[in-house]
Design an enzyme around this catalytic site. Sequence first.
Site, PDB file in Angstrom:
ATOM      1  N   ARG A 172       9.475 -15.080 -99.860  1.00 60.14           N
ATOM      2  CA  ARG A 172      10.546 -16.053-100.079  1.00 60.14           C
ATOM      3  C   ARG A 172      11.681 -15.885 -99.076  1.00 60.14           C
ATOM      4  NH1 ARG A 172      11.427 -18.143-105.383  1.00 60.14           N
ATOM      5  NH2 ARG A 172      13.657 -17.843-105.245  1.00 60.14           N
ATOM      6  N   ARG A 176      15.122 -13.921 -89.308  1.00 65.63           N
ATOM      7  CA  ARG A 176      15.500 -14.756 -88.165  1.00 65.63           C
ATOM      8  C   ARG A 176      16.072 -13.926 -87.033  1.00 65.63           C
ATOM      9  NH1 ARG A 176      19.019 -17.774 -91.738  1.00 65.63           N
ATOM     10  NH2 ARG A 176      17.653 -19.195 -92.873  1.00 65.63           N
ATOM     11  N   ARG A 249      10.267 -11.090-116.781  1.00 64.79           N
ATOM     12  CA  ARG A 249      11.367 -10.188-116.509  1.00 64.79           C
ATOM     13  C   ARG A 249      12.603 -10.786-117.163  1.00 64.79           C
ATOM     14  NH1 ARG A 249      12.040  -5.117-116.069  1.00 64.79           N
ATOM     15  NH2 ARG A 249      13.590  -4.475-114.552  1.00 64.79           N
ATOM     16  N   ARG A 280      23.201  -7.714-108.564  1.00 66.17           N
ATOM     17  CA  ARG A 280      24.195  -8.469-107.802  1.00 66.17           C
ATOM     18  C   ARG A 280      25.422  -8.777-108.625  1.00 66.17           C
ATOM     19  NH1 ARG A 280      19.883 -13.384-106.711  1.00 66.17           N
ATOM     20  NH2 ARG A 280      19.218 -13.611-108.851  1.00 66.17           N
ATOM     21  N   GLU A 300      24.790  -8.759-112.790  1.00 65.89           N
ATOM     22  CA  GLU A 300      23.459  -9.143-113.259  1.00 65.89           C
ATOM     23  C   GLU A 300      22.568  -7.905-113.338  1.00 65.89           C
ATOM     24  OE1 GLU A 300      22.210 -12.805-111.354  1.00 65.89           O
ATOM     25  OE2 GLU A 300      20.140 -12.065-111.332  1.00 65.89           O
ATOM     26  N   TYR A 348       7.091 -19.060-110.518  1.00 65.66           N
ATOM     27  CA  TYR A 348       8.408 -18.682-109.999  1.00 65.66           C
ATOM     28  C   TYR A 348       8.943 -19.883-109.213  1.00 65.66           C
ATOM     29  CZ  TYR A 348      11.731 -15.353-107.750  1.00 65.66           C
ATOM     30  OH  TYR A 348      12.833 -14.681-107.301  1.00 65.66           O
ATOM     31  N   ASP A 350      11.462 -22.802-107.825  1.00 63.26           N
ATOM     32  CA  ASP A 350      12.847 -23.153-107.533  1.00 63.26           C
ATOM     33  C   ASP A 350      13.120 -24.512-108.182  1.00 63.26           C
ATOM     34  OD1 ASP A 350      13.395 -20.894-106.050  1.00 63.26           O
ATOM     35  OD2 ASP A 350      12.714 -21.791-104.175  1.00 63.26           O
TER      36      ASP A 350
HETATM   37  N1  UDP Z   1      15.229  -9.148-102.103  1.00 68.94           N
HETATM   38  C1  UDP Z   1      15.552  -7.933-101.578  1.00 68.94           C
HETATM   39  N2  UDP Z   1      16.844  -7.664-101.225  1.00 68.94           N
HETATM   40  C2  UDP Z   1      17.833  -8.578-101.399  1.00 68.94           C
HETATM   41  C3  UDP Z   1      17.507  -9.839-101.928  1.00 68.94           C
HETATM   42  C4  UDP Z   1      16.193 -10.098-102.285  1.00 68.94           C
HETATM   43  O1  UDP Z   1      14.696  -7.079-101.421  1.00 68.94           O
HETATM   44  O2  UDP Z   1      18.978  -8.261-101.065  1.00 68.94           O
HETATM   45  C5  UDP Z   1      13.827  -9.407-102.483  1.00 68.94           C
HETATM   46  C6  UDP Z   1      13.517  -8.958-103.894  1.00 68.94           C
HETATM   47  O3  UDP Z   1      12.189  -8.464-103.905  1.00 68.94           O
HETATM   48  C7  UDP Z   1      13.589 -10.244-104.681  1.00 68.94           C
HETATM   49  C8  UDP Z   1      13.020 -11.235-103.686  1.00 68.94           C
HETATM   50  O4  UDP Z   1      13.492 -10.778-102.425  1.00 68.94           O
HETATM   51  O5  UDP Z   1      12.842 -10.177-105.876  1.00 68.94           O
HETATM   52  C9  UDP Z   1      13.437 -12.674-103.911  1.00 68.94           C
HETATM   53  O6  UDP Z   1      14.822 -12.780-103.879  1.00 68.94           O
HETATM   54  P1  UDP Z   1      15.616 -14.121-104.262  1.00 68.94           P
HETATM   55  O7  UDP Z   1      17.020 -13.942-103.879  1.00 68.94           O
HETATM   56  O8  UDP Z   1      14.843 -15.262-103.717  1.00 68.94           O
HETATM   57  O9  UDP Z   1      15.445 -14.072-105.846  1.00 68.94           O
HETATM   58  P2  UDP Z   1      16.122 -14.915-107.026  1.00 68.94           P
HETATM   59  O10 UDP Z   1      17.402 -15.475-106.508  1.00 68.94           O
HETATM   60  O11 UDP Z   1      15.101 -15.919-107.451  1.00 68.94           O
HETATM   61  O12 UDP Z   1      16.354 -13.888-108.083  1.00 68.94           O
END
Ligand code: UDP
Length: 368
Positions: A172, A176, A249, A280, A300, A348, A350
């Site tokens: 996901r 870059r 989860r 976060r 969270e 999962y 969006d």
């Molecule tokens: N991820 C990570 N570090 C970060 C942010 C995301 O390793 O700082 C990884 C982690 O495995 C996570 C996945 O990327 O489950 C997807 O993150 P995303 O932010 O897309 O998840 P969401 O916002 O759906 O919780």
Amino acid sequence: MQAQYDYLIVGSGLYGAIFAHEMKKRGRSVVVLERRNHIGGNIYCETKDGIPIHRYGAHIFHTSDEKVWTYVNQFVTFNHFINSPVANYKGTIYNLPFNMNTFAKMWNIRYPEEAKAIIEKQRSELTGEPKNLEEQAIRLVGRDIYERLIKGYTEKQWGRSCTDLPAFIIKRLPVRYTYDNNYFNDTYQGIPEEGYTVLIERLLEGVEVRLGVDFLTDKEEYKQMAKTLVYTGSIDAYFDYALGQLDYRGLRFETECLDKDNYQGVAVMNFTEREVPYTRIIEHKHFVFGRQPVTYITREFPAAWKRGEEAYYPVNDAKNQALYARYKALADKEAHVIFGGRLGEYKYYDMDKVIESALGAVERESRR
Ligand code: UDP
């Protein structure tokens, strides 16, 4: 009993609300049952001091599908928010997603070729198809980034080791070699200026919604209400866990109001070390460029999920996918029932994909 409605929709999240709206527009009769005491499912926002608080986790709308973007913009105005979260690893701040800003800070370099050379060297420690998330991450960005920005966050988020997680989760995230902190690659992005609840309210305008009604407590009875059921809850719960329980989860949120106008200077700060128990901190006002004298922040905490609690993420590993496939086979045999959304389809998803899925179901139904 004579079916009173054309559609009984269980769940007033994005999928249910869109389905209800579109069917009402086509002259069908619909009723929505919602277990909670508010509409909107997990995109529900509660406005406090003029700030929409994302009560069930941050939702940032992004899509490359022009049809979906035009669709949502009929109902609410989206602002120009661009998600540029930062990662806090043991007190040091790195930009996300992984881009030249991240690499410059990590290795004190300046140019894409320097970053590429370092990552190339680190990723060459692995060969062959990545077997799990750890291998996928190292192949994508090398070991330094994996250890500081991925490993701890991911293991907290999913409650298991990166060597035990499927590789697709990390796909996901963009990588870059430009100085571009936009978390998403999509063409369109933004947040409804007044929060997501207003979007759901507009979708459900004129629709009968019964709050605080748990369909599963009397499934057979409620089903009699309509010719067709649209079910957006967990698919395994619908079948009373007959084949066993799918894994989800969970999340726990701690929200506080701070008596200051700006706490962390960004909407999303990820804490990527394992030792900090939350993944976060969301500072909600930054999603809508709020200028209030106070601010709301939410920590969270990922959590094990237990039956009866809100499910946030399906755990789409091989074991659960196999079980889901068996539930899906049962679902396909249910006459006049549509399963939709993140929980109904165990995906999962969006938000834009949920919308595509709901509009697809509406189209199929309209042809009948
Ligand atoms: N991820 C990570 N570090 C970060 C942010 C995301 O390793 O700082 C990884 C982690 O495995 C996570 C996945 O990327 O489950 C997807 O993150 P995303 O932010 O897309 O998840 P969401 O916002 O759906 O919780």
